[in-house]
Design a protein around this motif. Structure first.
Motif, PDB file in Angstrom:
ATOM      1  N   ARG A 101       0.824  -1.208   0.000  1.00 42.48           N
ATOM      2  CA  ARG A 101       0.000   0.000   0.000  1.00 42.48           C
ATOM      3  C   ARG A 101       0.858   1.258   0.000  1.00 42.48           C
ATOM      4  N   TYR A 152       3.989  -0.433  -4.306  1.00 45.40           N
ATOM      5  CA  TYR A 152       2.684  -0.794  -4.892  1.00 45.40           C
ATOM      6  C   TYR A 152       2.818  -1.371  -6.293  1.00 45.40           C
ATOM      7  N   GLY A 162      -2.716   3.183  -5.617  1.00 41.30           N
ATOM      8  CA  GLY A 162      -3.703   2.217  -5.143  1.00 41.30           C
ATOM      9  C   GLY A 162      -5.092   2.805  -4.994  1.00 41.30           C
TER      10      GLY A 162
END
Length: 290
Positions: A111, A116, A180
């Motif tokens: 995250r 990511y 994200g």
């Protein structure tokens, strides 16, 4: 298949199996010179902060200039090596995925923007205030690591989280190609995971669109909007990265490498490589021969 050395965290630990390693960068370079002087990969997360010195850090064939305030975050599997000045100083810390998740299973490491997507850069450039703050945290982490105190691992975990949060805030928007929280971020992430797992035997863009249960036209639209690349370019890029890794070492012929990557036609592989890199496989190998 792998010819590139893969280092394991226990190779750096005085006591086996605790899942975390912290050191002064200069001492780390001296203590482990034989292991880390040549291109290699890790099966753990590696973090390096430079506070003094200069040089070049190459990560998966992308080169980054090193200087005070350079911070690099590497996920497991990335290949790297560097050429550094003798006066280099800083901090290094590493940890396994399990070390982090055992103490916080509510927050996945990917995250953080630098973990990511493999399209996001592993480099963070810190300003003076950010550098001062992170030096303090890393010095605290190193002091904690050297002592045997109650809740040692928990406190190191907390300090690592503070570093990651600070890096996420300092992360430049242009470095964060895949977010994200973006509309298409999760689709790109899943697509990258599929490519990583299956690129050796799946090279058709249509196959990945089918696995994602969306049309190829829509997947191409997402890739172009988020990454500035087509689906085919993402797949080919991953194949060529593996090809470059294998070409670093001379014990495999070009034909063997092509075969390992799923190409029975050696000449087609060579043309593909040159079209995308500007060099033949042989030329690339000569330029990186170790």
């Amino acid at each position: 298949m792998e010819n590139i050395p893969v280092l394991h965290l226990d190779q750096f630990l005085l006591s086996q199996g605790n899942g975390v390693y912290v050191n002064d960068l200069k001492k780390h370079l001296l203590d482990h010179h034989n292991m880390i002087s040549l291109p290699h990969k890790h099966d753990f997360y590696l973090n390096v902060l430079f506070t003094k010195g200069a040089g070049v850090h190459e990560i998966d064939f992308d080169s980054y200039k090193v200087g005070p305030g350079s911070f690099f975050v590497l996920a497991p599997g990335q290949m790297h090596h560097w050429k550094l000045s003798d006066d280099v100083e800083g901090y290094v810390f590493s940890h396994s995925k399990e070390f982090y998740l055992l103490r916080d299973n509510q927050f996945e490491l990917d995250r953080f923007p630098f973990f990511y997507s493999n399209q996001n850069t592993p480099e963070v450039i810190l300003d003076t205030n950010e550098l001062t703050s992170l030096v303090g945290i890393c010095e605290d982490m190193l002091g904690e690591y050297k002592q045997e105190r109650e809740h040692k691992a928990l406190r190191i975990h907390a300090l690592i989280t503070l570093v990651y949060v600070a890096l996420a805030r300092a992360y430049h928007p242009s470095s964060n190609k895949v977010e994200g929280i973006s509309r298409y971020g999760s689709t790109i992430k899943t697509f990258e995971q599929l490519v990583e797992a299956q690129f050796l035997y799946r090279k058709s863009p249509a196959e990945y669109a089918e696995l994602l249960n969306i049309s190829l036209k829509h997947l191409n639209r997402i890739c172009n909007r988020v990454l500035g690349m087509s689906v085919s370019q993402v797949i080919t890029g991953r194949v060529l990265l593996e090809a470059k890794r294998l070409l670093m070492f001379k014990d495999l012929s070009i034909a063997e490498i092509a075969n390992k990557l799923g190409y029975t036609d050696y000449s087609y592989f060579s043309r593909l490589f040159k079209k995308n890199t500007g060099q033949t496989p042989q030329e690339f190998r000569r330029s990186y021969m170790i």
